[in-house]
Design an enzyme around this catalytic site. Structure first.
Site, PDB file in Angstrom:
ATOM      1  N   HIS A  50      -3.788  13.915  16.922  1.00 39.21           N
ATOM      2  CA  HIS A  50      -2.811  15.152  17.032  1.00 39.21           C
ATOM      3  C   HIS A  50      -3.070  16.552  17.784  1.00 39.21           C
ATOM      4  CE1 HIS A  50      -1.814  12.617  13.486  1.00 39.21           C
ATOM      5  NE2 HIS A  50      -2.565  13.233  12.651  1.00 39.21           N
ATOM      6  N   LYS A 103       7.533  14.566  15.927  1.00 40.97           N
ATOM      7  CA  LYS A 103       8.264  15.710  15.427  1.00 40.97           C
ATOM      8  C   LYS A 103       9.199  16.436  16.399  1.00 40.97           C
ATOM      9  CE  LYS A 103       4.918  16.540  11.726  1.00 40.97           C
ATOM     10  NZ  LYS A 103       5.924  16.398  10.740  1.00 40.97           N
ATOM     11  N   GLY A 113       0.758  -1.326  -0.047  1.00 39.44           N
ATOM     12  CA  GLY A 113       0.008  -0.036  -0.072  1.00 39.44           C
ATOM     13  C   GLY A 113       0.824   1.279   0.018  1.00 39.44           C
ATOM     14  N   LEU A 149       1.109   3.859   2.447  1.00 35.98           N
ATOM     15  CA  LEU A 149       2.002   4.085   3.452  1.00 35.98           C
ATOM     16  C   LEU A 149       3.214   3.886   3.551  1.00 35.98           C
ATOM     17  CD1 LEU A 149       1.911   5.756   6.481  1.00 35.98           C
ATOM     18  CD2 LEU A 149       1.509   3.372   7.272  1.00 35.98           C
ATOM     19  N   THR A 150       3.339   2.331   3.005  1.00 35.08           N
ATOM     20  CA  THR A 150       4.585   1.394   3.151  1.00 35.08           C
ATOM     21  C   THR A 150       5.552   2.111   2.092  1.00 35.08           C
ATOM     22  OG1 THR A 150       3.207  -0.629   3.778  1.00 35.08           O
ATOM     23  CG2 THR A 150       5.563  -0.854   2.822  1.00 35.08           C
TER      24      THR A 150
HETATM   25  N1  LIG Z   1      -0.966   6.622   3.444  1.00 34.63           N
HETATM   26  C1  LIG Z   1      -0.603   7.571   4.428  1.00 34.63           C
HETATM   27  O1  LIG Z   1       0.204   8.577   4.000  1.00 34.63           O
HETATM   28  C2  LIG Z   1      -1.272   7.185   5.661  1.00 34.63           C
HETATM   29  C3  LIG Z   1      -0.747   8.494   6.866  1.00 34.63           C
HETATM   30  C4  LIG Z   1      -1.168   8.220   7.854  1.00 34.63           C
HETATM   31  C5  LIG Z   1      -1.980   6.981   8.359  1.00 34.63           C
HETATM   32  N2  LIG Z   1      -2.123   5.848   7.451  1.00 34.63           N
HETATM   33  C6  LIG Z   1      -2.900   4.878   7.902  1.00 34.63           C
HETATM   34  O2  LIG Z   1      -1.946   3.902   7.484  1.00 34.63           O
HETATM   35  C7  LIG Z   1      -2.739   2.751   7.120  1.00 34.63           C
HETATM   36  C8  LIG Z   1      -2.486   2.259   5.781  1.00 34.63           C
HETATM   37  O3  LIG Z   1      -2.374   3.205   4.917  1.00 34.63           O
HETATM   38  P1  LIG Z   1      -2.130   3.140   3.418  1.00 34.63           P
HETATM   39  O4  LIG Z   1      -2.610   4.607   2.815  1.00 34.63           O
HETATM   40  O5  LIG Z   1      -1.115   2.302   3.052  1.00 34.63           O
HETATM   41  O6  LIG Z   1      -3.589   2.310   2.805  1.00 34.63           O
HETATM   42  P2  LIG Z   1      -4.039   1.205   1.583  1.00 34.63           P
HETATM   43  O7  LIG Z   1      -2.835   1.830   0.484  1.00 34.63           O
HETATM   44  O8  LIG Z   1      -5.305   1.666   1.250  1.00 34.63           O
HETATM   45  O9  LIG Z   1      -3.962   0.026   2.002  1.00 34.63           O
HETATM   46  C9  LIG Z   1      -2.829  -0.792   2.146  1.00 34.63           C
HETATM   47  C10 LIG Z   1      -2.924  -2.098   1.778  1.00 34.63           C
HETATM   48  O10 LIG Z   1      -3.940  -3.001   2.516  1.00 34.63           O
HETATM   49  C11 LIG Z   1      -4.617  -3.835   1.599  1.00 34.63           C
HETATM   50  N3  LIG Z   1      -5.923  -3.235   1.611  1.00 34.63           N
HETATM   51  C12 LIG Z   1      -6.712  -2.327   1.284  1.00 34.63           C
HETATM   52  N4  LIG Z   1      -8.006  -2.356   1.156  1.00 34.63           N
HETATM   53  C13 LIG Z   1      -8.077  -3.495   1.949  1.00 34.63           C
HETATM   54  C14 LIG Z   1      -9.325  -4.150   2.346  1.00 34.63           C
HETATM   55  N5  LIG Z   1     -10.671  -3.546   2.326  1.00 34.63           N
HETATM   56  N6  LIG Z   1      -9.359  -5.458   2.842  1.00 34.63           N
HETATM   57  C15 LIG Z   1      -8.109  -5.956   3.030  1.00 34.63           C
HETATM   58  N7  LIG Z   1      -6.874  -5.337   2.630  1.00 34.63           N
HETATM   59  C16 LIG Z   1      -7.086  -4.217   2.043  1.00 34.63           C
HETATM   60  C17 LIG Z   1      -3.911  -3.401   0.313  1.00 34.63           C
HETATM   61  O11 LIG Z   1      -3.032  -4.637   0.110  1.00 34.63           O
HETATM   62  P3  LIG Z   1      -3.423  -6.057  -0.698  1.00 34.63           P
HETATM   63  O12 LIG Z   1      -4.720  -5.977  -1.364  1.00 34.63           O
HETATM   64  O13 LIG Z   1      -2.248  -6.303  -1.333  1.00 34.63           O
HETATM   65  O14 LIG Z   1      -3.767  -6.890   0.495  1.00 34.63           O
HETATM   66  C18 LIG Z   1      -3.508  -2.424   0.198  1.00 34.63           C
HETATM   67  O15 LIG Z   1      -2.246  -2.028  -0.539  1.00 34.63           O
HETATM   68  C19 LIG Z   1      -4.274   2.911   7.052  1.00 34.63           C
HETATM   69  O16 LIG Z   1      -4.691   2.766   8.553  1.00 34.63           O
HETATM   70  C20 LIG Z   1      -4.103   4.630   7.192  1.00 34.63           C
HETATM   71  O17 LIG Z   1      -5.277   5.325   8.008  1.00 34.63           O
HETATM   72  C21 LIG Z   1      -1.813   6.337   6.008  1.00 34.63           C
END
Ligand SMILES: NC(=O)c1ccc[n+]([C@@H]2O[C@H](COP(=O)([O-])OP(=O)(O)OC[C@H]3O[C@@H](n4cnc5c(N)ncnc54)[C@H](OP(=O)(O)O)[C@@H]3O)[C@@H](O)[C@H]2O)c1
Length: 512
Positions: A266, A208, A36, A38-39
């Site tokens: 926050h 931070k 996803g 974030l990673t």
């Molecule tokens: N992105 C940011 O900048 C950010 C910042 C702060 C906090 N966060 C938090 O970090 C977490 C991850 O964020 P993200 O942006 O990386 O999320 P994402 O890209 O939407 O999801 C990460 C991975 O989870 C799996 N996934 C997505 N929807 C799913 C579902 N309905 N059921 C099962 N697996 C699902 C998918 O992988 P597979 O399909 O390969 O399993 C996807 O690549 C979230 O809780 C978000 O609130 C994100």
């Protein structure tokens, strides 16, 4: 230069005066949801930067897991692309090549213990042996929140939460629940599988430099602490203003809105650090005890008189700035009443803060990006200059700047040089150089490897802030109609009613 081992040149380093250098424990990091956003954009770039700065422990590896089928080579390619996108200037091919050998990937079914056995229980030991991580495992939940319960439950059922010979930590991203009830349920599931001392609930704002510095600044200087109370402070303004809209996160934002997205975590965390009593010791437990006491002292919002304590708004199209309105964003309902802006007046009913209002505001698509805590001191008690100079003397303000630059500014009055007697405001400034600061995710990952929970939110911290905000969110949602002033122009200061919230008290927001 890196030769055989990617860590060959790590030096132990000397502690600067007053510094405590912790060498993070060798660890294997398992990221759930590793395919996803974030990673790719935050976690791997942060780990890569730690690697470049030689701050990673000697034994370390990443095992990414998600449903997407791919091998480790493809995972490395995707992560390299993410790094190039995020930090194009930091892509050093040789360094990346060395670093990428630490990255591995397995496809997994989040709710199937058998899949955990094959892809984790059997895969981790050889990786751990090769990296000599001593069984220190960090499970990082980087999936959407809807998947947390599945992963935690399956880790529990498959025995991986308490695997013999391992020491396990679990990192969990925000949002932590959607309201009081869901946060309690998630805590219950989490604490059925892990002990609180294993759980790291992230609030990356806390990582931070300036936010960490709040406690050092307050409690390592004798200058400010005597003034840090109702006798000398008139009011406090906490601002987290963003210029961006909701980007591609409509699905999440339509459910969350600004109060869940920014205030429950926050904004309340910044408030508690600003307001806490000095802990007896600078340890995670003592600091988190004091933070909980602040949250317990916040007066519940008056739901009968919402206008006295809260203003919400939503950004509307700006023709002049060429910016879309929230309701025109892809994935947003055309009649959505989800707030993208909120301003709150908060009272802390304790000895130190009685009668001092804390004004909190946060919004998207505002004029300027800034996060700051501004402490407005009381004006001087007697205007001895009024006959010579007239006019009003601005009271002193101390600004703890969190974003975009990190620093501290003290605004004072001084004599304007020259023959005439007049005052001018001047600022005493301290800024952190950007290049020496660790990014929030770098800090969070290091602290987790070190086992330092200071910057992570404890179970009671999460629930206390939901306890305050859930009734407010529900009361706002139950209003028959949003106020007429709800919409604000994208790129502006926010809704006019937010200015009125302070004007009623004879005060003004700092300009954005
Ligand atoms: N992105 C940011 O900048 C950010 C910042 C702060 C906090 N966060 C938090 O970090 C977490 C991850 O964020 P993200 O942006 O990386 O999320 P994402 O890209 O939407 O999801 C990460 C991975 O989870 C799996 N996934 C997505 N929807 C799913 C579902 N309905 N059921 C099962 N697996 C699902 C998918 O992988 P597979 O399909 O390969 O399993 C996807 O690549 C979230 O809780 C978000 O609130 C994100």
């Amino acid at each position: 230069m890196f030769r055989d081992s990617p860590f060959e040149d790590i030096s132990s380093g000397q502690a600067a005066s007053g510094c405590r250098i912790e060498i993070p424990k060798s660890s294997g990091l398992v990221i759930f949801g590793a395919s996803g956003d974030l990673t790719r954009r935050k976690l791997i770039p942060a780990i890569y930067r730690l690697f470049r700065q030689r701050l990673l422990p000697r034994g370390f590896f990443v095992l990414g897991v998600a449903r997407t089928e791919m091998d480790s080579a493809r995972f490395r390619e995707l992560m390299a692309a993410g790094l190039r996108e995020t930090f194009p200037e930091e892509c050093d091919e040789t360094c990346w090549h060395n670093f990428s050998t630490l990255l591995h990937y397995r496809s997994i079914d989040y709710s199937d213990p058998e899949s955990y056995r094959v892809n984790l229980a059997e895969v981790l030991p050889p990786l751990e042996k090769a990296a000599d991580t001593g069984g220190n495992r960090i499970f990082y939940l980087a999936t959407p929140p809807g998947v947390y319960e599945d992963v935690i439950g399956t880790l529990h059922r498959s025995g991986l939460a308490t695997w013999p010979g391992t020491s396990v930590k679990l990192v969990i991203e925000k949002p932590f629940g959607n309201d009081l009830e869901s946060s309690r349920r998630l805590n219950a599931i989490l604490l059925a599988a892990f002990r609180e001392s294993q759980v790291y609930r992230i609030d990356h704002y806390l990582a931070k430099e300036t936010v960490q510095n709040i406690l050092m600044f307050r409690f390592a200087n004798s200058l400010f602490e005597p003034l840090w109370n109702r006798r000398y402070i008139d009011h406090v303004q906490i601002t987290a203003a963003e210029t961006i809209g909701i980007e591609r996160r409509a699905g999440y934002y339509e459910e969350a809105g600004v109060l869940r997205d920014m205030f429950q975590n926050h904004m309340f965390q910044l408030l508690t650090l600003m307001a806490i009593e000095p802990p007896a010791l600078f340890t995670a437990a003592r600091v988190r005890d004091e933070k909980a006491k602040v949250l317990q002292s916040i007066r519940p919002f008056s739901l009968e008189n919402l206008d006295d304590c809260v203003v919400t708004g939503q950004y509307a199209r700006s023709v002049a700035a060429g910016l879309k309105g929230y309701r025109e964003e892809s994935g947003v309902a055309s009649d959505s009443t989800v707030p993208t802006y909120a301003a709150l007046k908060v009272w802390i009913d304790n000895w130190r803060w009685n009668g001092v209002p804390f004004y909190l505001r946060s919004g998207k698509r505002l004029k300027r990006r800034t996060t700051e805590i501004a402490i407005h001191f009381r004006p001087v008690p007697h205007m001895m200059f009024s006959q010579t100079m007239g006019g009003r003397i601005e009271a002193n303000t101390l600004i703890l700047q969190v974003q975009p630059d990190e620093g501290i500014h003290l605004e004072i009055q001084a004599k304007n040089p020259g023959s005439r007697m007049c005052l001018m405001p001047v600022s005493l400034d301290f800024c952190y150089p950007r290049e020496i600061s660790l990014s929030a995710y770098e800090r969070v990952l290091l602290d987790c490897m070190e086992g330092d929970q200071m910057l992570f939110v404890r179970e009671d911290g999460v629930e206390l802030s939901w306890l305050l905000l859930t009734p407010l969110i529900e009361a706002l949602a139950a209003r028959e109609a949003v106020p007429r002033s709800f919409l604000y122009e994208a790129g502006s200061d926010g809704p006019a009613a937010a200015a009125a919230l302070l004007e009623k008290d004879g005060r003004n927001w700092r300009s954005l």
